[in-house]
Design a protein around this motif. Sequence first.
Motif, PDB file in Angstrom:
ATOM      1  N   UNK A 259       0.847  -1.207   0.000  1.00 17.63           N
ATOM      2  CA  UNK A 259       0.000   0.000   0.000  1.00 17.63           C
ATOM      3  C   UNK A 259       0.876   1.249   0.000  1.00 17.63           C
ATOM      4  N   UNK A 260       1.851   1.283   0.917  1.00 15.93           N
ATOM      5  CA  UNK A 260       2.733   2.435   1.017  1.00 15.93           C
ATOM      6  C   UNK A 260       3.512   2.652  -0.285  1.00 15.93           C
ATOM      7  N   UNK A 261       4.038   1.566  -0.852  1.00  9.42           N
ATOM      8  CA  UNK A 261       4.786   1.683  -2.104  1.00  9.42           C
ATOM      9  C   UNK A 261       3.908   2.175  -3.247  1.00  9.42           C
ATOM     10  N   UNK A 262       2.667   1.710  -3.302  1.00  8.08           N
ATOM     11  CA  UNK A 262       1.752   2.145  -4.362  1.00  8.08           C
ATOM     12  C   UNK A 262       1.440   3.627  -4.212  1.00  8.08           C
ATOM     13  N   UNK A 263       1.141   4.053  -3.000  1.00  6.40           N
ATOM     14  CA  UNK A 263       0.844   5.469  -2.768  1.00  6.40           C
ATOM     15  C   UNK A 263       2.065   6.340  -3.063  1.00  6.40           C
ATOM     16  N   UNK A 264       3.235   5.869  -2.675  1.00  2.00           N
ATOM     17  CA  UNK A 264       4.468   6.603  -2.958  1.00  2.00           C
ATOM     18  C   UNK A 264       4.716   6.672  -4.470  1.00  2.00           C
ATOM     19  N   UNK A 265       4.465   5.579  -5.156  1.00  2.00           N
ATOM     20  CA  UNK A 265       4.644   5.559  -6.610  1.00  2.00           C
ATOM     21  C   UNK A 265       3.679   6.538  -7.287  1.00  2.00           C
ATOM     22  N   UNK A 266       2.441   6.637  -6.803  1.00  2.00           N
ATOM     23  CA  UNK A 266       1.502   7.620  -7.338  1.00  2.00           C
ATOM     24  C   UNK A 266       2.039   9.024  -7.128  1.00  2.00           C
ATOM     25  N   UNK A 267       2.532   9.280  -5.918  1.00  2.00           N
ATOM     26  CA  UNK A 267       3.073  10.599  -5.592  1.00  2.00           C
ATOM     27  C   UNK A 267       4.282  10.925  -6.459  1.00  2.00           C
ATOM     28  N   UNK A 268       5.222   9.977  -6.568  1.00  2.00           N
ATOM     29  CA  UNK A 268       6.438  10.188  -7.357  1.00  2.00           C
ATOM     30  C   UNK A 268       6.124  10.381  -8.844  1.00  2.00           C
ATOM     31  N   UNK A 269       5.032   9.782  -9.299  1.00  2.00           N
ATOM     32  CA  UNK A 269       4.630   9.904 -10.705  1.00  2.00           C
ATOM     33  C   UNK A 269       3.787  11.149 -10.935  1.00  2.00           C
ATOM     34  N   UNK A 270       3.583  11.908  -9.880  1.00  2.00           N
ATOM     35  CA  UNK A 270       2.826  13.155  -9.923  1.00  2.00           C
ATOM     36  C   UNK A 270       1.378  12.953 -10.394  1.00  2.00           C
ATOM     37  N   UNK A 271       0.807  11.829  -9.996  1.00  2.00           N
ATOM     38  CA  UNK A 271      -0.605  11.574 -10.265  1.00  2.00           C
ATOM     39  C   UNK A 271      -1.378  12.139  -9.084  1.00  2.00           C
ATOM     40  N   UNK A 272      -2.138  13.175  -9.328  1.00  2.00           N
ATOM     41  CA  UNK A 272      -2.764  13.938  -8.251  1.00  2.00           C
ATOM     42  C   UNK A 272      -4.145  13.419  -7.854  1.00  2.00           C
ATOM     43  N   UNK A 273      -4.624  12.396  -8.508  1.00  2.00           N
ATOM     44  CA  UNK A 273      -5.951  11.877  -8.180  1.00  2.00           C
ATOM     45  C   UNK A 273      -5.946  11.267  -6.785  1.00  2.00           C
TER      46      UNK A 273
ATOM     47  N   UNK B 161      11.888   1.173  -8.504  1.00  2.00           N
ATOM     48  CA  UNK B 161      11.917   2.016  -9.709  1.00  2.00           C
ATOM     49  C   UNK B 161      10.992   1.445 -10.787  1.00  2.00           C
ATOM     50  N   UNK B 162      11.059   0.123 -10.974  1.00  2.00           N
ATOM     51  CA  UNK B 162      10.184  -0.517 -11.952  1.00  2.00           C
ATOM     52  C   UNK B 162       8.725  -0.408 -11.509  1.00  2.00           C
ATOM     53  N   UNK B 163       8.479  -0.575 -10.214  1.00  2.00           N
ATOM     54  CA  UNK B 163       7.126  -0.475  -9.681  1.00  2.00           C
ATOM     55  C   UNK B 163       6.576   0.936  -9.892  1.00  2.00           C
ATOM     56  N   UNK B 164       7.407   1.937  -9.602  1.00  2.00           N
ATOM     57  CA  UNK B 164       6.993   3.328  -9.791  1.00  2.00           C
ATOM     58  C   UNK B 164       6.658   3.594 -11.254  1.00  2.00           C
ATOM     59  N   UNK B 165       7.486   3.094 -12.162  1.00  2.00           N
ATOM     60  CA  UNK B 165       7.213   3.265 -13.594  1.00  2.00           C
ATOM     61  C   UNK B 165       5.906   2.586 -13.989  1.00  2.00           C
ATOM     62  N   UNK B 166       5.692   1.380 -13.467  1.00  2.00           N
ATOM     63  CA  UNK B 166       4.463   0.652 -13.789  1.00  2.00           C
ATOM     64  C   UNK B 166       3.240   1.412 -13.282  1.00  2.00           C
ATOM     65  N   UNK B 167       3.283   1.911 -12.052  1.00  2.36           N
ATOM     66  CA  UNK B 167       2.164   2.670 -11.487  1.00  2.36           C
ATOM     67  C   UNK B 167       1.957   3.959 -12.279  1.00  2.36           C
ATOM     68  N   UNK B 168       3.041   4.623 -12.637  1.00  6.04           N
ATOM     69  CA  UNK B 168       2.934   5.846 -13.438  1.00  6.04           C
ATOM     70  C   UNK B 168       2.266   5.587 -14.777  1.00  6.04           C
TER      71      UNK B 168
END
Length: 148
Positions: free
Chosen positions: A15-29, A122-129
């Motif tokens: 959960x934390x990694x997903x939320x962080x990945x959203x934040x790092x990808x600048x997805x504001x939803x 890094x790969x997870x963040x890219x995938x979430x982005x």
Amino acid sequence: MKPFVLLVEDNPDDEMLTLLAFEESRLANPVEVVRDGVEAIEFLEGTGQYAGRDASRLPQVVLLDLNLPRKNGLQVLQWMRSREETRLVPVVMLTTSNQERDLLESYRLGVNSYVRKPVDFQQFQQAIGQLGMYWLVLNQLPWAAANT
């Protein structure tokens, strides 16, 4: 109101990694988080602890873990697809499972996408982005077309 994501995830680290990945990808939803299959259904129905929530306000996309307590992701997906109100809501199975039967059953039940969680952040963040960009920005939903 800004379209939101429903994250169904029982693992606090994921959960934390997903939320962080959203934040790092600048997805504001906004991201609503529920932690098991029963809670996901209650959220979507506006019942239980979510009584009073406007159940007509649907998520733009549901990120659904496969291995959940009480009701697993496949059961939640089957429930969603069996109801007129949630039948068309996009669902991305976001899981660590590499079992072919899980993949096939997810698609048989009507999942829109099946994504294995990468181990590397890094790969997870890219995938979430990429997921966020597609499902939150590019994808057109049938109820959005009806409101234009």
